[in-house]
Design an enzyme around this catalytic site. Structure first.
Site, mmCIF file in Angstrom:
data_model
loop_
_atom_site.group_PDB
_atom_site.id
_atom_site.type_symbol
_atom_site.label_atom_id
_atom_site.label_comp_id
_atom_site.label_asym_id
_atom_site.label_seq_id
_atom_site.Cartn_x
_atom_site.Cartn_y
_atom_site.Cartn_z
ATOM 1 N N SER A 139 61.720 117.432 -18.254
ATOM 2 C CA SER A 139 61.581 116.481 -19.353
ATOM 3 C C SER A 139 62.363 115.200 -19.119
ATOM 4 C CB SER A 139 62.040 117.134 -20.665
ATOM 5 O OG SER A 139 63.374 117.612 -20.554
ATOM 6 N N ASP A 188 67.280 114.395 -30.810
ATOM 7 C CA ASP A 188 67.479 115.849 -30.806
ATOM 8 C C ASP A 188 68.835 116.262 -30.248
ATOM 9 O OD1 ASP A 188 67.172 115.350 -28.128
ATOM 10 O OD2 ASP A 188 65.382 116.587 -27.848
ATOM 11 N N HIS A 234 68.102 115.419 -25.315
ATOM 12 C CA HIS A 234 67.517 114.513 -24.341
ATOM 13 C C HIS A 234 68.129 113.126 -24.477
ATOM 14 C CE1 HIS A 234 64.409 117.704 -24.621
ATOM 15 N NE2 HIS A 234 64.385 117.513 -23.320
#
Length: 352
Positions: free
Chosen positions: A80, A245, A248
Site C-alpha cells: 500500500s 487512519d 499510512h
C-alpha cells in the site's frame, strides 16, 4: 545492537539463499505477546478501504521535444505504501512524486506504471513483476519496490520474505531494469502502538530491512532505508506525516520518503553527479562489509546501500533535494497543465 542485527541479517539472508524459510526472529512466548498486542493495536489503528488513486501516465511531457527525449519508464511495485494508500490525489502518491522528480533531473518524460497492491506481502511480487514485464510497450528502465510491513504483521518467515524479494529483483535485473528497494519501514513508529509491541515491532522490522538489503544487493539492486523516515520525523510530527487512519503516510509523509528515494533512483540511472558517488567521511559514509552496512542503514532513514565490490558495500547518506511541484498524469484531472518547476527544468538546474 548493529552487530547483533548484522549477524541476524546474515543468517536470514543465508537461509533465503539456500531455500530456508523457517527462521523466525522471536521465540514462541515473545511471538504470542506480539500477536496479542497486534490484535489490540489494530482496534486502535483501524484503517480504511479506500482505493489508492490511479497515477499511471506520463509525467514531464514538456520534455518530449528534441532528440534523445524518449520517455523513461518507471515501475512501482510493492504494498500500500508503493500504491499510495492514504492520499486522495494522484500527484500525492510516491509514484507520481518520483516520476515528476525523475523527469526534472533527466529532462525527459517519464511513463509511470504502478502495479503495487494494498495489503500485498512479498508473495505477491512474482505476480507484480510478471504483470509489469508482460505489459504493452518497453520494459521499465528502473523500478522502485516498497515491501515488508505486511510480511512482519502477517508472520511471513523472514528468510522466505527475503528470498521472494531477491527473486523479484533478479527477474527485473535480467530484463535490463535498474532496481531500487525501499526496505521495510520501522513499524515501531506507528502512533497508537504501545510497549512492548513498539519495541518488538521495531526489532522485527529493522532485522527484516537489514536482511532485505543483503538479498537485494546480491540480486543486483540498491536499497534505501525507509525505517527512520518513519522514526524521528514521523514520531515528532505524527499528525502531519501520518494519514487519517494513523497508519499510512499522509501526502507530506510520502513526500518525505520520495525525497530520500529520488537521489538513489537517479544515481541508478547514471543521472547524479559523479562526485557524489564517492563516500564522504564527513557524512559517515564509507565502504563496509555488506552485513554491517545493511544493519546501519536499517536504523537510519534515507541511508542508501549499493554494491562496492565483492562482499563490500557502499553506505551513503545522500542529501535530500526539494521535490519539484508535483503534477498529475498526462490527461488526468491534475495533468501537466498544473505546471511547476518540473515542466521547465528549473529544479534540475538549481537542485543539482
Amino acid at each position: 545492537m548493529s552487530m547483533s542485527r548484522a549477524r541476524a541479517a546474515r543468517r536470514i539472508a543465508a537461509a533465503a539463499a539456500y531455500g530456508g524459510g523457517g527462521i523466525g526472529l522471536l521465540g514462541g512466548a515473545a511471538l504470542g505477546l506480539l500477536l496479542t498486542e497486534v490484535a489490540l493495536a489494530r482496534r486502535v489503528v483501524g484503517g480504511n478501504h479506500d482505493t489508492p488513486p490511479q497515477a499511471d501516465g506520463r509525467y514531464g511531457s514538456s520534455f518530449v521535444h528534441g532528440p534523445g527525449r524518449e520517455p523513461l519508464v518507471l515501475g512501482m511495485l510493492g504494498d500500500s505504501t508503493a500504491a499510495g494508500k492514504g492520499v486522495h490525489r494522484p500527484r500525492q502518491t510516491p509514484g507520481a512524486l518520483l516520476a515528476t522528480g525523475l523527469a526534472a533531473v533527466a529532462e525527459r518524460p517519464v511513463d509511470l506504471r504502478n502495479v503495487a497492491l494494498s495489503g500485498a506481502q512479498s508473495y505477491d511480487l512474482e505476480r507484480q513483476v510478471t504483470l509489469l514485464l508482460s505489459g504493452p510497450g518497453q520494459s521499465p528502465d528502473v523500478c522502485v519496490i516498497m515491501i515488508g510491513a505486511n510480511d512482519v504483521t502477517h508472520r511471513v518467515p523472514a528468510a522466505q520474505s527475503v528470498r521472494l524479494l531477491s527473486e523479484a529483483v533478479r527477474r527485473l535485473r535480467d530484463a535490463g531494469c535498474e532496481v531500487v528497494v525501499g526496505t521495510c519501514p520501522d513499524l515501531g513508529t506507528i502512533e497508537p502502538v504501545y510497549q512492548p509491541l513498539r519495541w518488538l515491532a521495531r526489532r522485527l522490522s529493522r532485522q527484516l530491512a537489514a536482511a532485505q538489503t543483503i538479498g537485494v544487493l546480491e540480486a543486483g539492486g540498491r536499497t534505501v532505508s525507509l525505517g527512520d523516515l518513519l522514526g524521528p520525523e514521523f514520531a515528532s510530527n505524527p499528525r502531519e506525516l501520518f494519514g487519517p487512519d494513523n497508519y499510512h503516510p499522509s501526502a507530506e509523509g510520502y513526500a518525505t520518503a520520495a525525497m530520500a528515494v529520488l537521489p538513489t533512483l537517479c544515481a541508478a540511472l547514471g543521472l547524479w553527479p559523479e562526485d557524489e558517488e564517492r563516500p564522504d567521511a564527513t557524512r559517515r559514509e564509507g565502504i563496509l562489509p555488506v552485513a554491517h552496512a545493511a544493519a546501519r542503514a536499517a536504523a537510519e532513514g534515507g541511508a542508501e546501500v549499493s554494491v562496492a565490490r565483492g562482499r563490500w558495500a557502499l553506505l551513503k547518506y545522500r542529501r535530500r533535494r526539494q521535490l519539484p511541484a508535483p503534477e498529475g498524469p498526462e490527461g488526468g484531472p491534475e495533468g501537466p497543465e498544473d505546471g511547476g518547476p518540473a515542466r521547465h527544468g528549473a529544479w534540475n538546474r538549481v537542485g543539482r
